[in-house]
Scaffold this motif. Structure first.
Motif, PDB file in Angstrom:
ATOM      1  N   THR A  14       0.822  -1.213   0.000  1.00 11.91           N
ATOM      2  CA  THR A  14       0.000   0.000   0.000  1.00 11.91           C
ATOM      3  C   THR A  14       0.854   1.261   0.000  1.00 11.91           C
ATOM      4  OG1 THR A  14      -0.128  -0.036   2.412  1.00 11.91           O
ATOM      5  CG2 THR A  14      -1.899  -1.136   1.203  1.00 11.91           C
ATOM      6  N   ASN A  15       0.237   2.337  -0.459  1.00  6.50           N
ATOM      7  CA  ASN A  15       0.867   3.647  -0.487  1.00  6.50           C
ATOM      8  C   ASN A  15      -0.212   4.674  -0.176  1.00  6.50           C
ATOM      9  OD1 ASN A  15       2.896   5.635  -1.007  1.00  6.50           O
ATOM     10  ND2 ASN A  15       1.960   6.008  -2.994  1.00  6.50           N
ATOM     11  N   TYR A  16       0.088   5.592   0.739  1.00 10.03           N
ATOM     12  CA  TYR A  16      -0.894   6.590   1.152  1.00 10.03           C
ATOM     13  C   TYR A  16      -0.332   8.002   1.009  1.00 10.03           C
ATOM     14  CZ  TYR A  16      -3.459   2.811   3.519  1.00 10.03           C
ATOM     15  OH  TYR A  16      -4.151   1.663   3.809  1.00 10.03           O
ATOM     16  N   ALA A  17      -1.218   8.938   0.721  1.00 13.95           N
ATOM     17  CA  ALA A  17      -0.847  10.337   0.822  1.00 13.95           C
ATOM     18  C   ALA A  17      -0.631  10.662   2.298  1.00 13.95           C
ATOM     19  CB  ALA A  17      -1.960  11.217   0.249  1.00 13.95           C
ATOM     20  N   ASP A  18       0.306  11.553   2.570  1.00 17.20           N
ATOM     21  CA  ASP A  18       0.596  11.916   3.956  1.00 17.20           C
ATOM     22  C   ASP A  18      -0.643  12.443   4.674  1.00 17.20           C
ATOM     23  OD1 ASP A  18       3.972  13.179   3.348  1.00 17.20           O
ATOM     24  OD2 ASP A  18       3.225  11.148   3.692  1.00 17.20           O
ATOM     25  N   SER A  19      -1.488  13.131   3.932  1.00 14.04           N
ATOM     26  CA  SER A  19      -2.650  13.777   4.539  1.00 14.04           C
ATOM     27  C   SER A  19      -3.698  12.787   5.049  1.00 14.04           C
ATOM     28  CB  SER A  19      -3.296  14.743   3.534  1.00 14.04           C
ATOM     29  OG  SER A  19      -3.717  14.036   2.388  1.00 14.04           O
ATOM     30  N   VAL A  20      -3.629  11.537   4.604  1.00 12.56           N
ATOM     31  CA  VAL A  20      -4.652  10.567   5.015  1.00 12.56           C
ATOM     32  C   VAL A  20      -4.069   9.425   5.858  1.00 12.56           C
ATOM     33  CG1 VAL A  20      -5.958  11.107   2.930  1.00 12.56           C
ATOM     34  CG2 VAL A  20      -4.528   9.051   2.984  1.00 12.56           C
ATOM     35  N   LYS A  21      -2.764   9.385   6.008  1.00  8.66           N
ATOM     36  CA  LYS A  21      -2.148   8.312   6.797  1.00  8.66           C
ATOM     37  C   LYS A  21      -2.698   8.292   8.207  1.00  8.66           C
ATOM     38  CE  LYS A  21       2.270   7.928   4.357  1.00  8.66           C
ATOM     39  NZ  LYS A  21       3.738   8.176   4.410  1.00  8.66           N
ATOM     40  N   GLY A  22      -3.037   7.095   8.665  1.00 11.24           N
ATOM     41  CA  GLY A  22      -3.578   6.944   9.999  1.00 11.24           C
ATOM     42  C   GLY A  22      -5.080   7.129  10.076  1.00 11.24           C
ATOM     43  N   ARG A  23      -5.688   7.641   9.003  1.00 12.65           N
ATOM     44  CA  ARG A  23      -7.141   7.844   8.991  1.00 12.65           C
ATOM     45  C   ARG A  23      -7.842   6.989   7.945  1.00 12.65           C
ATOM     46  NH1 ARG A  23      -9.203  12.612   7.494  1.00 12.65           N
ATOM     47  NH2 ARG A  23      -7.474  13.120   6.077  1.00 12.65           N
ATOM     48  N   PHE A  24      -7.203   6.791   6.813  1.00  8.75           N
ATOM     49  CA  PHE A  24      -7.789   6.015   5.718  1.00  8.75           C
ATOM     50  C   PHE A  24      -7.073   4.673   5.611  1.00  8.75           C
ATOM     51  CE2 PHE A  24      -9.253   9.808   2.849  1.00  8.75           C
ATOM     52  CZ  PHE A  24      -9.916  10.365   3.937  1.00  8.75           C
ATOM     53  N   THR A  25      -7.825   3.667   5.206  1.00 12.24           N
ATOM     54  CA  THR A  25      -7.260   2.337   4.982  1.00 12.24           C
ATOM     55  C   THR A  25      -7.760   1.803   3.653  1.00 12.24           C
ATOM     56  OG1 THR A  25      -7.203   1.863   7.357  1.00 12.24           O
ATOM     57  CG2 THR A  25      -7.022  -0.004   5.853  1.00 12.24           C
ATOM     58  N   ILE A  26      -6.826   1.411   2.792  1.00 13.42           N
ATOM     59  CA  ILE A  26      -7.177   0.824   1.509  1.00 13.42           C
ATOM     60  C   ILE A  26      -7.018  -0.682   1.599  1.00 13.42           C
ATOM     61  CG2 ILE A  26      -4.860   1.022   0.505  1.00 13.42           C
ATOM     62  CD1 ILE A  26      -6.269   1.752  -2.167  1.00 13.42           C
ATOM     63  N   SER A  27      -7.932  -1.398   0.953  1.00  9.14           N
ATOM     64  CA  SER A  27      -7.855  -2.853   0.909  1.00  9.14           C
ATOM     65  C   SER A  27      -8.465  -3.320  -0.410  1.00  9.14           C
ATOM     66  CB  SER A  27      -8.591  -3.478   2.093  1.00  9.14           C
ATOM     67  OG  SER A  27      -9.967  -3.109   2.082  1.00  9.14           O
ATOM     68  N   ARG A  28      -8.253  -4.581  -0.734  1.00 12.66           N
ATOM     69  CA  ARG A  28      -8.806  -5.106  -1.968  1.00 12.66           C
ATOM     70  C   ARG A  28      -9.167  -6.569  -1.824  1.00 12.66           C
ATOM     71  NH1 ARG A  28      -4.401  -4.773  -6.693  1.00 12.66           N
ATOM     72  NH2 ARG A  28      -5.663  -6.376  -7.706  1.00 12.66           N
ATOM     73  N   ASP A  29     -10.117  -6.978  -2.619  1.00 14.23           N
ATOM     74  CA  ASP A  29     -10.528  -8.374  -2.713  1.00 14.23           C
ATOM     75  C   ASP A  29     -10.160  -8.824  -4.116  1.00 14.23           C
ATOM     76  OD1 ASP A  29     -11.907 -10.777  -3.154  1.00 14.23           O
ATOM     77  OD2 ASP A  29     -13.572 -10.181  -1.856  1.00 14.23           O
ATOM     78  N   ASN A  30      -9.076  -9.586  -4.243  1.00 17.23           N
ATOM     79  CA  ASN A  30      -8.601  -9.978  -5.569  1.00 17.23           C
ATOM     80  C   ASN A  30      -9.579 -10.900  -6.277  1.00 17.23           C
ATOM     81  OD1 ASN A  30      -6.185  -8.540  -5.749  1.00 17.23           O
ATOM     82  ND2 ASN A  30      -5.078 -10.090  -4.572  1.00 17.23           N
ATOM     83  N   ALA A  31     -10.292 -11.713  -5.527  1.00 21.01           N
ATOM     84  CA  ALA A  31     -11.247 -12.626  -6.150  1.00 21.01           C
ATOM     85  C   ALA A  31     -12.393 -11.858  -6.809  1.00 21.01           C
ATOM     86  CB  ALA A  31     -11.785 -13.601  -5.114  1.00 21.01           C
ATOM     87  N   LYS A  32     -12.778 -10.746  -6.194  1.00 28.15           N
ATOM     88  CA  LYS A  32     -13.888  -9.949  -6.719  1.00 28.15           C
ATOM     89  C   LYS A  32     -13.407  -8.701  -7.461  1.00 28.15           C
ATOM     90  CE  LYS A  32     -17.128 -11.415  -3.123  1.00 28.15           C
ATOM     91  NZ  LYS A  32     -18.040 -10.986  -2.037  1.00 28.15           N
ATOM     92  N   LEU A  33     -12.085  -8.531  -7.546  1.00 31.10           N
ATOM     93  CA  LEU A  33     -11.502  -7.353  -8.216  1.00 31.10           C
ATOM     94  C   LEU A  33     -12.151  -6.073  -7.728  1.00 31.10           C
ATOM     95  CD1 LEU A  33     -11.053  -8.779 -11.815  1.00 31.10           C
ATOM     96  CD2 LEU A  33      -9.315  -8.439 -10.056  1.00 31.10           C
ATOM     97  N   THR A  34     -12.213  -5.959  -6.435  1.00 32.41           N
ATOM     98  CA  THR A  34     -12.832  -4.804  -5.791  1.00 32.41           C
ATOM     99  C   THR A  34     -11.840  -4.167  -4.831  1.00 32.41           C
ATOM    100  OG1 THR A  34     -15.028  -5.803  -5.957  1.00 32.41           O
ATOM    101  CG2 THR A  34     -14.747  -4.027  -4.354  1.00 32.41           C
ATOM    102  N   VAL A  35     -11.799  -2.857  -4.856  1.00 30.12           N
ATOM    103  CA  VAL A  35     -10.938  -2.095  -3.945  1.00 30.12           C
ATOM    104  C   VAL A  35     -11.832  -1.257  -3.036  1.00 30.12           C
ATOM    105  CG1 VAL A  35     -10.628  -0.183  -5.576  1.00 30.12           C
ATOM    106  CG2 VAL A  35      -8.938  -0.564  -3.772  1.00 30.12           C
ATOM    107  N   PHE A  36     -11.413  -1.162  -1.782  1.00 27.41           N
ATOM    108  CA  PHE A  36     -12.176  -0.428  -0.770  1.00 27.41           C
ATOM    109  C   PHE A  36     -11.305   0.683  -0.187  1.00 27.41           C
ATOM    110  CE2 PHE A  36     -15.396  -3.659  -0.794  1.00 27.41           C
ATOM    111  CZ  PHE A  36     -14.716  -4.849  -0.989  1.00 27.41           C
ATOM    112  N   LEU A  37     -11.971   1.732   0.246  1.00 27.13           N
ATOM    113  CA  LEU A  37     -11.279   2.796   0.973  1.00 27.13           C
ATOM    114  C   LEU A  37     -12.111   3.131   2.204  1.00 27.13           C
ATOM    115  CD1 LEU A  37      -8.802   4.713   0.900  1.00 27.13           C
ATOM    116  CD2 LEU A  37     -10.359   6.436  -0.058  1.00 27.13           C
ATOM    117  N   GLN A  38     -11.605   2.723   3.363  1.00 24.56           N
ATOM    118  CA  GLN A  38     -12.258   3.064   4.620  1.00 24.56           C
ATOM    119  C   GLN A  38     -11.716   4.403   5.085  1.00 24.56           C
ATOM    120  OE1 GLN A  38     -14.729   1.426   6.416  1.00 24.56           O
ATOM    121  NE2 GLN A  38     -14.704   3.271   7.681  1.00 24.56           N
TER     122      GLN A  38
END
Length: 122
Positions: free
Chosen positions: A57-81
């Motif tokens: 993963t790679n995050y912008a400094d402004s969102v580190k610690g607040r946003f979390t990116i994840s993905r489901d490779n089986a469903k080819l879906t990316v999430f941003l919490q």
């Protein structure tokens, strides 16, 4: 051709949370990179977060610690919490995917979703 279906944007008060989703579909086996960018009024589009097929993963400094990116490779879906949202997070959020895998071959193409509005009120 790649189709990207984004969802999860909306209006939230400062300090609140939202979860964005982006489902990719098309005639490919996997995607090397999936991520989110955003564009606020009067500003250029900027990176929010990216995630590779192996989970790096790679995050912008402004969102580190607040946003979390994840993905489901089986469903080819990316999430941003997105947690602890502030008015400065207000923007159109765009899903981005790049690097299409066809078996063991990778084609470097870049694709954008249509965007989803995130508005954070103070």
């Amino acid at each position: 051709q790649v189709q990207l279906a984004e969802s999860g944007g909306g209006l939230v008060q400062a300090g609140g949370s939202l979860r964005l989703s982006c489902a990719a579909s098309g005639r490919f086996d996997n995607l090397e990179r999936m991520g989110w960018y955003r564009q606020a009024p009067g500003k250029e589009r900027e990176l929010v977060a990216t995630i590779t097929r192996d989970g790096s993963t790679n995050y912008a400094d402004s969102v580190k610690g607040r946003f979390t990116i994840s993905r489901d490779n089986a469903k080819l879906t990316v999430f941003l919490q997105m947690n602890s949202l502030t008015p400065e997070d207000t923007a159109i959020y765009y899903c981005n995917v790049a690097g299409l895998w066809f078996g063991t071959a990778r084609v470097e193409t870049n694709h954008w979703g249509q965007g989803t509005q995130v508005t954070v009120s103070s």
